[in-house]
Scaffold this active site. Sequence first.
Site, PDB file in Angstrom:
ATOM      1  CG  ASP A  49       1.722  -0.998   3.338  1.00  0.00           C
ATOM      2  OD1 ASP A  49       0.940  -0.596   4.212  1.00  0.00           O
ATOM      3  OD2 ASP A  49       1.443  -1.858   2.483  1.00  0.00           O
ATOM      4  CG  HIS A  95      -1.792  -1.000   1.554  1.00  0.00           C
ATOM      5  ND1 HIS A  95      -1.408  -2.161   2.143  1.00  0.00           N
ATOM      6  CD2 HIS A  95      -3.137  -1.101   1.356  1.00  0.00           C
ATOM      7  CE1 HIS A  95      -2.472  -2.949   2.297  1.00  0.00           C
ATOM      8  NE2 HIS A  95      -3.535  -2.333   1.830  1.00  0.00           N
TER       9      HIS A  95
HETATM   10  C1  XUL Z   1      -7.786  -6.577   4.433  1.00  0.00           C
HETATM   11  C2  XUL Z   1      -6.993  -6.973   3.269  1.00  0.00           C
HETATM   12  C3  XUL Z   1      -6.086  -5.959   2.699  1.00  0.00           C
HETATM   13  C4  XUL Z   1      -6.088  -5.918   1.212  1.00  0.00           C
HETATM   14  C5  XUL Z   1      -5.302  -4.788   0.610  1.00  0.00           C
HETATM   15  O1  XUL Z   1      -8.608  -7.565   4.945  1.00  0.00           O
HETATM   16  O2  XUL Z   1      -7.047  -8.098   2.845  1.00  0.00           O
HETATM   17  O3  XUL Z   1      -4.806  -6.214   3.181  1.00  0.00           O
HETATM   18  O4  XUL Z   1      -5.555  -7.100   0.695  1.00  0.00           O
HETATM   19  O5  XUL Z   1      -5.768  -3.550   1.011  1.00  0.00           O
END
Ligand code: XUL
Length: 441
Positions: A104, A101
Amino acid sequence: MFFDEVTEPIAYEGPESDNPLAFRWYDADRVVGERTMRDHLRMATCYWHSFNWPGDDVFGAGTFDRPWLDGSQDPMTAARAKMAAAFEFFDKLGTPFYSFHDYDMAPEEESFAKSCANLDALADEAAEYMEDTGVKLLWGTANLFSHPRYAAGAATNPDPEVFARAAAQVRHAMDVTHRLGGANYVLWGGREGYETILNTDLRREGEQLARFLHMVAEYKHDIGFTGTLLLEPKPQEPTKHQYDHDVATVYGFLVRHGLEDEYGVNIEGNHATLAGHDFVHEVATAVETGIFGSIDANTGDDRLGWDTDQFPKSVETLSLVTYHILKGGGFDTGGFMFDTKLRRQSLDRTDLFHGHVLGMDTLAKSLLVAQAMLDDSALDDVLAERYAGWDDELGASILAGDHGLASLSDHVVDHDLDPAPVSGRQEALEGLVNRYVERVA
Ligand code: XUL
Ligand code: CO
C-alpha cells in the site's frame, strides 16, 4: 493540501451538534472508567481502502476523486503524494494510529530487492510524518494475496519457492513495522485456503502454515520486536475455504501447533458475520481463550453475503463488543482499526471524513454504554445468579472431578432429583441493554 474542504481538525461539539464534520460522542480526552476515550479505543485509519482504492469493483472502474492515484505519475512520486494525503487526513481526523500493507505504501517492482528499497525509502518518510504529527503505527502487514504468484496461497502454496518469497516479504514487512514502532504485526491469510479438494492436500498445507507461523514468531524474537503477532480470521473470500475460518478454528490450530503463546487474533466485524457468527461471539471467544488482540472495526450488509467493509454504525452491536473487550481488561497493544470502505458512489474526498466520523462516534458512544453496563455490573449479576449452582456443593464437586457417571446417578436417585427449568429472560435482558443505549450521555 488534499483535503481543502476540511480546514481545521475535526473537533468534539457534543451530541446536540448538527455539524456533520464534528464529533458528537468522540471526545478524545474524556475519561471513561480508568482511561481516556483516546486510550480506550486506540482508533486507527487504514491506508489501503482509504488511500489505495480508487472505488472500482468487479464490474466497473474507479469512481473516486483521488489525485494521488493518477497512474500517469512516476510510481514513487505517486506514493509520496499518497503519503502526504494520508498523513494530512490522519492529522485532521485525529485517529491516533494507522495501519498499512507493504505494497500500500510502496510500489511493488518486479525485483523483490527493488520493492524492498522502495518500502525502506517510503518508511523513512513515514517516520518523519509520524514524528511531526504524533500519529503512531497500530500494525503493519504484508500483502500476500494480490500478486498472481500467490493465487494458490503463500505459506500454503504447493510450490516451496512461493513459500520462500512470502517468507522474505514478511521478514521485510516485520523489519519495517519494527522500525516504525508498530504495536502489532498482522497476518491475514486471504489465499491460505483452497478452492477444490481435488487439487488440495489439507495435511501438507496445514503443516506448511504452522511452519511459516513458527518462523514468523522466531524472527520476531530475533529482532526484538515486542509488538503482538495477530492472525485475522475470515471464513472465505477470496478463497472458498479459508483455513483461519473463525476465532475458535484459529485457537484450535494454534494449540495443535504449539503457537498459542505467540499469536493473538485481529477480529473483523464483517468476517465474523461471514462466518455465521455475531461479532460479539468472536470477541467473547477470543477473550475466553486468551487470544484477544485487536479489532478491524467494520460491518457487513444484512443481506449481502460478501465482505462489504462498511463503516460501523450500530451502537447496539458495538456496545456489546466493547463491553466484552472491557470485561477482558481492554485493549493491550490492539485497537479499533477502520478496515472500512466508502460506498462506490461516495465520490468526494470529504466522504472519507464522513465515513470515519460516523465510525468514531459509533465507537465512542458504544464505549460509554459498555462502561455504564460494566459499572453497574447488571449483566454480570445475571450471570452470577444463573450459574450459582456451580458454586454450590454439587456443582463444585462435579467440576473438582469428585464424581463419575455412576456416583451422579446414585445422587439423582438418592435425592430424587427433578430440576425445574428456569427462565433465561432473554427479552428482559435485551430491554436492559436498550435502556443503557437510550440513557447514555
Ligand atoms: C481482508 C482484510 C484485510 C486485512 C489485512 O478481508 O480484512 O484488509 O485486514 O490484510
Ligand atoms: Co481486516
